[in-house]
Design an enzyme around this catalytic site. Sequence first.
Site, PDB file in Angstrom:
ATOM      1  N   HIS A  32      23.600 -15.168 -20.095  1.00 62.91           N
ATOM      2  CA  HIS A  32      23.222 -15.710 -18.792  1.00 62.91           C
ATOM      3  C   HIS A  32      23.117 -14.658 -17.678  1.00 62.91           C
ATOM      4  O   HIS A  32      23.588 -14.874 -16.553  1.00 62.91           O
ATOM      5  CB  HIS A  32      24.225 -16.771 -18.351  1.00 62.91           C
ATOM      6  CG  HIS A  32      24.100 -18.074 -19.088  1.00 62.91           C
ATOM      7  ND1 HIS A  32      22.963 -18.467 -19.742  1.00 62.91           N
ATOM      8  CD2 HIS A  32      24.982 -19.094 -19.236  1.00 62.91           C
ATOM      9  CE1 HIS A  32      23.160 -19.668 -20.270  1.00 62.91           C
ATOM     10  NE2 HIS A  32      24.376 -20.068 -19.987  1.00 62.91           N
ATOM     11  N   HIS A  76      20.998 -25.047 -14.894  1.00 59.70           N
ATOM     12  CA  HIS A  76      22.044 -25.391 -15.835  1.00 59.70           C
ATOM     13  C   HIS A  76      22.820 -26.573 -15.276  1.00 59.70           C
ATOM     14  O   HIS A  76      23.957 -26.423 -14.864  1.00 59.70           O
ATOM     15  CB  HIS A  76      22.935 -24.148 -15.971  1.00 59.70           C
ATOM     16  CG  HIS A  76      23.674 -24.042 -17.251  1.00 59.70           C
ATOM     17  ND1 HIS A  76      24.591 -24.963 -17.652  1.00 59.70           N
ATOM     18  CD2 HIS A  76      23.631 -23.105 -18.217  1.00 59.70           C
ATOM     19  CE1 HIS A  76      25.091 -24.580 -18.824  1.00 59.70           C
ATOM     20  NE2 HIS A  76      24.514 -23.467 -19.180  1.00 59.70           N
ATOM     21  N   GLU A 104      18.571 -27.471 -21.140  1.00 63.45           N
ATOM     22  CA  GLU A 104      18.200 -26.238 -20.453  1.00 63.45           C
ATOM     23  C   GLU A 104      16.865 -25.782 -21.012  1.00 63.45           C
ATOM     24  O   GLU A 104      16.807 -25.248 -22.117  1.00 63.45           O
ATOM     25  CB  GLU A 104      19.262 -25.167 -20.702  1.00 63.45           C
ATOM     26  CG  GLU A 104      20.659 -25.577 -20.303  1.00 63.45           C
ATOM     27  CD  GLU A 104      21.713 -24.731 -21.009  1.00 63.45           C
ATOM     28  OE1 GLU A 104      21.529 -23.520 -21.112  1.00 63.45           O
ATOM     29  OE2 GLU A 104      22.713 -25.302 -21.456  1.00 63.45           O
TER      30      GLU A 104
HETATM   31  C1  LIG Z   1      17.788 -28.159 -14.102  1.00 58.25           C
HETATM   32  O1  LIG Z   1      18.265 -29.224 -13.355  1.00 58.25           O
HETATM   33  C2  LIG Z   1      18.145 -30.440 -13.958  1.00 58.25           C
HETATM   34  C3  LIG Z   1      18.521 -31.503 -12.996  1.00 58.25           C
HETATM   35  O2  LIG Z   1      19.655 -31.174 -12.295  1.00 58.25           O
HETATM   36  C4  LIG Z   1      18.894 -30.414 -15.265  1.00 58.25           C
HETATM   37  O3  LIG Z   1      18.730 -31.589 -15.957  1.00 58.25           O
HETATM   38  C5  LIG Z   1      18.369 -29.367 -16.150  1.00 58.25           C
HETATM   39  O4  LIG Z   1      19.105 -29.254 -17.319  1.00 58.25           O
HETATM   40  C6  LIG Z   1      18.312 -28.094 -15.489  1.00 58.25           C
HETATM   41  N1  LIG Z   1      17.625 -27.165 -16.336  1.00 58.25           N
HETATM   42  C7  LIG Z   1      16.393 -26.723 -16.201  1.00 58.25           C
HETATM   43  C8  LIG Z   1      15.954 -25.782 -17.153  1.00 58.25           C
HETATM   44  O5  LIG Z   1      15.606 -26.995 -15.354  1.00 58.25           O
END
Ligand SMILES: *[C@@H]1O[C@H](CO)[C@@H](O)[C@H](O)[C@H]1NC(C)=O
Length: 345
Positions: free
Chosen positions: A106, A175, A310
């Site tokens: 990360h 995340h 993710e």
């Molecule tokens: C981004 O944010 C959303 C909503 O909070 C979440 O579900 C998602 O896992 C996150 N990841 C990505 C890659 O956008």
Amino acid sequence: MTRVTKEAFGIVPGAGTVDKFRLESEGVTVEILTLGCIISALKTRDRNGRSEDIVLGFDTLEGYLTNPRYFGAVVGRVANRIANGKFTVDGKEYQLAINNGPNALHGGPTGFHQAIWNAEVLPNGVRLSLTSADGHEGYPGELQVSVTYMLEGDVLSLYYEACTNKTTPVNLTNHSYFNLAGQGTPDIYDHEISISADAYLPVESTMIPTGDVQPVKGTPFDLRSSVRIGDRLSQLPDRGFDHNFCLSSPEECRETPKYFSRVYHPGSGRVLNVATTQPGVQFYTSNFLDASIKGKGGAAYPKHSAFCLETQNWPDAVNKPHFPDALLRPGDDYGHTTWFQFSTA
Ligand SMILES: *[C@@H]1O[C@H](CO)[C@@H](O)[C@H](O)[C@H]1NC(C)=O
Ligand SMILES: *[C@@H]1O[C@H](CO)[C@@H](O)[C@H](O)[C@H]1NC(C)=O
Ligand SMILES: CC(=O)N[C@H]1CO[C@H](CO)[C@@H](O)[C@@H]1O
């Protein structure tokens, strides 16, 4: 029309003020911090119209400053793990900080999740941007990065952009840890999930993909039809899901979201649909939470109390020539969109 407001959230000594932006549409409220681009709250309605916060996190800035599990944050330059923290670009070997067993995870210990981003208010959203210096955390090139959060009705979109002045690996993701029953609910066993992926990436003991691209057919990783998460977890040999699912090759700059995953919580009726232009998604069932972290409203967050989807490039792509290209070159534009749609059923 989405209402966008801003308030001060706290001060990081020596670094500056952290602001919180609130995006409000008729049914959805999202709160975003300039620290780490963190989604600190996400409130959606259940089938009776009752609003609940469905992402894990903290009430105060102090919580997010340690944030060992990266709750809600954007991670980069390279989300997920790079084997032994090593990669080679244009014949030169680079060594990153090792912060996850023998691997780099990360973006390193002072990755993007710990930075205070610059913010610009847009109609229906906010754009956060950051400059990552040449050599930061061992990565080559000065990288300009921005993340745009837009809330339009029941759809939250995240648009990631980056450009560099030296070839560097990049893959950004945020995340968020979700529990559609409401954050603080002890598990996600009653949630139902589908992911339309024909293949996934098996991993070795330190969670680096072995390099195989394995068809899901006939395995517990076949989520092409909706399954109850609790039933499926009980069929897995290890602690839970922490695997990349391979999505069908994305069209460039897709305008309309094509949802690849649906998560449904029967109790509340909440539904989350996810779409992305990225080639992969890490489905993670918060196997490493252990109730030691005290979250919002004093909630303990035990193992399997949330899930993450993710969206990302495939992990360790920089070291696996047959995985999708993970390098950003000078003059190229990195651009990826992820959409989250909230509804009830
Ligand atoms: C981004 O944010 C959303 C909503 O909070 C979440 O579900 C998602 O896992 C996150 N990841 C990505 C890659 O956008
Ligand atoms: C990239 O930008 C940084 C900061 O301006 C500069 O120090 C560096 O020399 C640049 N590198 C190249 C290859 O242009
Ligand atoms: C820099 C960049 O865009 N890296 C990769 C991240 O993931 C996508 C999907 O594979 C690749 O196309 C990008 O090249």
